[in-house]
Design a protein around this motif. Structure first.
Motif: not given
Length: 148
Positions: A17, A20, A87-89, A144, A148
């Motif tokens: 995180e 990201l 939820n930053w993704e 990205q 993941r």
């Protein structure tokens, strides 16, 4: 899960995180600077009629507002630890989708059609820049997803 130990999984996700968010902050600042530069170059190179101002303002609103807001949220998360439960993704992915839509809608030709006016600038390169922007955006999203 990737790890048998739950604590190792949490540490990995926290590190992921942070990476990201740092990359997102850099990309957001870059988008803001690039959009502002494009706006300034457009203003300098065109005879600005009232509809051209409306197109330029719409473009800058589409291209700058969301990345600036996202950058402020990321700084608040990284510097002060706010918004830990978000939820930053998913948020970054949603902003990437917004960016793709904004790139297409924000083309000078498309905005002139929406506003019902004629383009007055002969040197408009927004279509080529839009293709480049979409290509870069898709590369970032796929990178990205690979991480993941």
């Amino acid at each position: 899960t990737r790890f048998p130990d739950v604590e190792e999984e949490r540490e990995f996700m926290a590190d992921l995180e942070t990476s990201l968010l740092r990359a997102t902050l850099g990309a957001s600042v870059l988008v803001c600077i690039t959009s502002a530069t494009y706006g300034a170059a457009t203003m300098a190179g065109c005879d600005m009629a009232s509809t051209d101002w409306a197109v330029l303002i719409c473009q800058q609103a589409l291209w700058i507002v969301a990345p600036c807001v996202l950058a402020v949220l990321v700084v608040a998360r990284l510097a002060w630890g706010c918004f830990r439960r978000w939820n930053w993704e998913a948020l970054v992915l949603a902003c990437a989708v917004y960016g793709a839509v904004a790139i297409v809608i924000g083309q000078t030709h498309n905005l002139h059609l929406v506003l019902g006016s004629q383009a007055r600038c002969a040197g408009d390169h927004s279509s080529a820049l839009s293709l480049l922007g979409l290509h870069l955006l898709s590369a970032v999203v796929f990178f990205q997803l690979h991480l993941r």
